[in-house]
Scaffold this motif. Structure first.
Motif, mmCIF file in Angstrom:
data_model
loop_
_atom_site.group_PDB
_atom_site.id
_atom_site.type_symbol
_atom_site.label_atom_id
_atom_site.label_comp_id
_atom_site.label_asym_id
_atom_site.label_seq_id
_atom_site.Cartn_x
_atom_site.Cartn_y
_atom_site.Cartn_z
ATOM 1 N N THR A 108 -2.351 4.779 -11.363
ATOM 2 C CA THR A 108 -2.814 5.719 -12.231
ATOM 3 C C THR A 108 -1.880 5.962 -13.433
ATOM 4 O O THR A 108 -0.745 5.675 -13.274
ATOM 5 C CB THR A 108 -3.093 7.069 -11.573
ATOM 6 N N ALA A 109 -2.272 6.443 -14.443
ATOM 7 C CA ALA A 109 -1.399 6.913 -15.656
ATOM 8 C C ALA A 109 -0.594 8.111 -15.227
ATOM 9 O O ALA A 109 0.333 8.247 -15.802
ATOM 10 C CB ALA A 109 -2.370 7.167 -16.822
ATOM 11 N N ALA A 110 -0.981 8.827 -13.933
ATOM 12 C CA ALA A 110 -0.234 9.946 -13.933
ATOM 13 C C ALA A 110 0.766 9.841 -12.626
ATOM 14 O O ALA A 110 1.378 10.676 -11.977
ATOM 15 C CB ALA A 110 -1.147 11.139 -13.557
ATOM 16 N N LYS A 127 -5.343 7.302 -0.318
ATOM 17 C CA LYS A 127 -6.888 6.765 -0.583
ATOM 18 C C LYS A 127 -6.781 5.967 -1.694
ATOM 19 O O LYS A 127 -7.352 4.945 -1.977
ATOM 20 C CB LYS A 127 -7.541 7.827 -0.638
ATOM 21 N N GLN A 128 -5.977 6.336 -2.809
ATOM 22 C CA GLN A 128 -6.153 5.904 -4.167
ATOM 23 C C GLN A 128 -5.543 4.296 -4.293
ATOM 24 O O GLN A 128 -6.015 3.272 -4.646
ATOM 25 C CB GLN A 128 -5.359 6.561 -5.503
ATOM 26 N N SER A 129 -4.190 4.223 -3.376
ATOM 27 C CA SER A 129 -3.611 3.223 -3.165
ATOM 28 C C SER A 129 -4.370 2.073 -2.293
ATOM 29 O O SER A 129 -4.332 0.924 -2.644
ATOM 30 C CB SER A 129 -2.251 3.164 -2.284
ATOM 31 N N GLY A 138 -11.780 -6.666 3.679
ATOM 32 C CA GLY A 138 -13.181 -6.490 3.329
ATOM 33 C C GLY A 138 -14.161 -5.781 4.625
ATOM 34 O O GLY A 138 -15.197 -5.625 4.470
ATOM 35 N N ARG A 139 -13.445 -5.610 5.618
ATOM 36 C CA ARG A 139 -14.262 -5.007 6.769
ATOM 37 C C ARG A 139 -14.364 -3.553 6.907
ATOM 38 O O ARG A 139 -15.132 -3.012 7.686
ATOM 39 C CB ARG A 139 -13.787 -5.580 8.331
ATOM 40 N N ILE A 140 -13.493 -2.778 6.170
ATOM 41 C CA ILE A 140 -13.419 -1.324 6.096
ATOM 42 C C ILE A 140 -13.241 -0.595 4.829
ATOM 43 O O ILE A 140 -12.738 -1.735 3.904
ATOM 44 C CB ILE A 140 -12.421 -0.711 7.208
ATOM 45 N N SER A 141 -13.524 0.255 4.433
ATOM 46 C CA SER A 141 -13.409 0.842 2.935
ATOM 47 C C SER A 141 -12.110 1.441 3.210
ATOM 48 O O SER A 141 -11.446 1.776 4.268
ATOM 49 C CB SER A 141 -14.637 1.731 2.765
ATOM 50 N N ALA A 142 -11.473 1.989 2.175
ATOM 51 C CA ALA A 142 -10.219 2.771 1.694
ATOM 52 C C ALA A 142 -10.482 4.152 2.682
ATOM 53 O O ALA A 142 -9.503 4.528 3.305
ATOM 54 C CB ALA A 142 -10.174 3.008 0.494
ATOM 55 N N ASP A 143 -11.280 4.663 2.444
ATOM 56 C CA ASP A 143 -11.731 6.116 3.331
ATOM 57 C C ASP A 143 -11.702 5.756 4.648
ATOM 58 O O ASP A 143 -11.151 6.628 5.428
ATOM 59 C CB ASP A 143 -13.071 6.653 2.884
ATOM 60 N N ILE A 173 0.884 -1.398 0.058
ATOM 61 C CA ILE A 173 -0.049 0.003 -0.082
ATOM 62 C C ILE A 173 0.780 1.255 -0.138
ATOM 63 O O ILE A 173 0.646 2.330 -0.755
ATOM 64 C CB ILE A 173 -0.965 -0.177 1.223
ATOM 65 N N LEU A 174 1.972 1.276 0.881
ATOM 66 C CA LEU A 174 2.796 2.365 1.061
ATOM 67 C C LEU A 174 3.517 2.608 -0.443
ATOM 68 O O LEU A 174 3.958 3.750 -0.751
ATOM 69 C CB LEU A 174 3.528 2.253 2.169
ATOM 70 N N ILE A 175 3.989 1.467 -0.916
ATOM 71 C CA ILE A 175 4.882 1.496 -2.088
ATOM 72 C C ILE A 175 3.989 2.252 -3.299
ATOM 73 O O ILE A 175 4.418 3.045 -3.917
ATOM 74 C CB ILE A 175 5.353 0.255 -2.608
ATOM 75 N N SER A 176 2.690 1.800 -3.471
ATOM 76 C CA SER A 176 1.716 2.242 -4.403
ATOM 77 C C SER A 176 1.613 3.702 -4.336
ATOM 78 O O SER A 176 1.512 4.420 -5.170
ATOM 79 C CB SER A 176 0.594 1.268 -4.618
ATOM 80 N N ALA A 177 1.405 4.130 -3.005
ATOM 81 C CA ALA A 177 0.937 5.408 -2.706
ATOM 82 C C ALA A 177 2.417 6.262 -3.135
ATOM 83 O O ALA A 177 2.055 7.346 -3.479
ATOM 84 C CB ALA A 177 0.658 5.661 -1.184
ATOM 85 N N ALA A 178 3.350 5.709 -2.804
ATOM 86 C CA ALA A 178 4.670 6.657 -3.077
ATOM 87 C C ALA A 178 4.812 6.823 -4.494
ATOM 88 O O ALA A 178 5.288 7.881 -5.033
ATOM 89 C CB ALA A 178 6.113 5.899 -2.230
ATOM 90 N N LYS A 179 4.476 5.739 -5.380
ATOM 91 C CA LYS A 179 4.636 5.894 -6.760
ATOM 92 C C LYS A 179 3.636 6.845 -7.215
ATOM 93 O O LYS A 179 4.126 7.572 -8.321
ATOM 94 C CB LYS A 179 4.374 4.242 -7.286
ATOM 95 N N ILE A 180 2.523 6.859 -6.472
ATOM 96 C CA ILE A 180 1.647 8.180 -7.031
ATOM 97 C C ILE A 180 2.157 9.567 -6.792
ATOM 98 O O ILE A 180 1.955 10.334 -7.714
ATOM 99 C CB ILE A 180 0.314 7.736 -6.541
#
Length: 485
Positions: A344-346, A278-280, A454-459, A248-255
């Protein structure tokens, strides 16, 4: 990762000595030895038992530190999983080749602190130490006591392979920074580890699969693997949920870029609620839907063995995985590493970016008899010949860029080397809060499992993590750290 940035808070001299492993020598007749050693002055046994540092030699392009040609060198090596043949059969012979008049004393041990604590107390320290293992000395405490030589001179020295380049320009990005204490380099971290998704390349080839490069491709792949009766992605929720939060942190850092991880470490206001997190989290929650709920009750070896049995396609872990599983891995299983897919593409960092870290610290004692020789020994380790020899003897990739190219590597190491080359300077950096703020890290494990199963959402994940970070920041009993790089 261990905290290589600095020492948490103010500590007393006795606390420092306890962390180094010297408190057994504080009380009683030996106290005078310790005092003389620690302060660099005073009278007593320490002043008479330790030999004077060797006189330097002529500085030249081949000898940038001015090592005396006949000065003895002593190295102490932790003989653990890496063994010590890389030292006795590669690095020490290379040093002898450069300085044929010098004698090299080799000490191998699994008890670094136990072996060296009386020597530090007596002022009779070796010239280079592989400070590793469960009985390692506390590098931060050693530095605070003035026992470590700063390594800026090493990193700014000319490379053995290309004197037009500094040593620091021949290693993986982040290597020098990983050895900082109080903002200065004191540790030479040598072994390159990478984190990402591991898979069996033979299984993928058999099924005509390629690792996904985007999360859209990831979800499509999950459907294909599921149709083939294979769990697309899994991790062990009982004891290895940090494997998942790394993703999750790797993907967020890539974004967003690596500044996100710096801000998380520094408990920046609202950092866990940023769009990148949130996106990650949302992207990984979608992948979590393909896991059976039973994985939350499994430990890492259970899940890793299932992957070896062809039941799991992609598994999040570090590059130690292949060696850890060698007794369980069938001959036809071929470990391979793929980076986390782009969200994301960005994204600011490309798909090829991997989280990578340097580990296994090597140090030069400040009060060594031949510290210049210790520096040269590290420079030899950081040459291509030294690094290739280390990989051949230990089976581990080093931080020296391209040194493993062309070697007959295990499938996992070959894949790691290729990933290192493909990533280039696109490296996702470390996160230090895991070591600084244990309660926050525990909350992250808990909320990661809740998200992925699946017990909580990303938000909700972001809300809960921001609340945990705010609680940590507001707690005056917790010493706060500051990361700048």
């Amino acid at each position: 990762m261990s905290n290589s940035v600095g020492m948490p808070g103010d500590i007393t001299r006795r606390q420092m000595l306890r962390r180094i492993g010297l408190t057994a020598l504080v009380a009683g007749p030996g106290a005078g030895l310790l005092s003389a050693c620690a302060t660099g002055g005073g009278s007593g046994t320490a002043a008479t038992t330790s030999a004077a540092p060797s006189a330097g030699g002529a500085i030249s392009a081949a000898n940038p530190f001015g090592v005396a040609a006949d000065a003895p060198l002593e190295v102490v090596i932790f003989k653990g999983g890496l063994g010590d043949s890389y030292a006795t059969e590669v690095h020490e012979p290379l040093y002898k080749k450069a300085f044929p008049k010098a004698t090299v004393k080799h000490v191998a041990t699994q008890q670094i602190a136990q072996t060296l604590q009386p020597r530090f107390a007596g002022g009779d320290v070796p010239d280079m130490i592989a400070n590793s293992g469960t009985d390692l000395m506390d590098n931060g405490a050693l530095q605070q006591e003035g026992q470590l030589l700063e390594l800026t001179e090493l990193w700014d020295a000319p490379s053995i392979d290309d004197p037009a380049k500094k040593v620091r320009d021949t290693v993986a990005p982040g290597t020098v920074e990983s050895g900082l204490i109080d903002g200065k380099p004191y540790l030479m971290n040598y072994v390159f580890s990478a984190y990402g998704l591991w898979y069996d390349s033979a299984l993928f080839e058999k099924n005509g699969w390629t690792p996904p490069k985007t999360f859209e491709e990831f979800k499509a792949f999950c459907e294909k693997a599921k149709a083939a009766g294979i769990t697309p992605f899994a991790y062990a929720g009982k004891n290895a949920s940090y494997y998942a939060y790394w993703m999750i942190l790797i993907s967020a850092a890539k974004i967003e870029g690596n500044q996100l991880l710096v801000d998380i470490d520094n408990l920046a206001d609202g950092v866990w609620k940023r769009d990148s997190v949130k996106q990650s989290a949302a992207a990984w929650a979608e992948i979590g839907k393909y896991m059976d709920k039973s994985f939350e009750g499994l430990i890492h070896t259970d899940v890793q063995t299932r992957q070896n049995q062809g039941k799991i396609a992609l598994y999040p872990s570090g590059s130690w995985l292949e060696n850890e599983q060698k007794s369980q891995t069938p001959k036809e299983f071929k470990y391979a590493l793929t980076p986390t897919p782009s969200v994301t593409a960005a994204d600011k960092l490309p798909f090829e970016a991997i989280r990578a870290a340097a580990g296994e610290a090597y140090i030069v004692p400040a009060k060594a008899k031949n510290p210049k020789g210790g520096l040269e020994y590290l420079r030899i380790m950081l040459s291509r010949e030294g690094a290739r020899g280390f990989t051949e003897k230990s089976g581990n990739i080093t931080v020296v860029t391209g040194a493993a190219d062309g070697l007959d590597l295990s499938p996992g190491n070959a894949s790691l080397s290729a990933a290192q080359t493909a990533a280039g300077s696109n490296i996702v950096t470390r996160s230090d809060f895991e070591n600084w703020y244990k309660e926050l890290e525990t909350d992250l494990r808990k909320h990661t499992n809740a998200l992925m199963f699946g017990r909580i959402s990303a938000d909700e994940f972001c809300e809960k993590m921001q609340k945990a970070a705010d609680k940590t920041k507001a707690d005056s009993s917790i010493t706060k750290q500051n990361r700048t790089v």
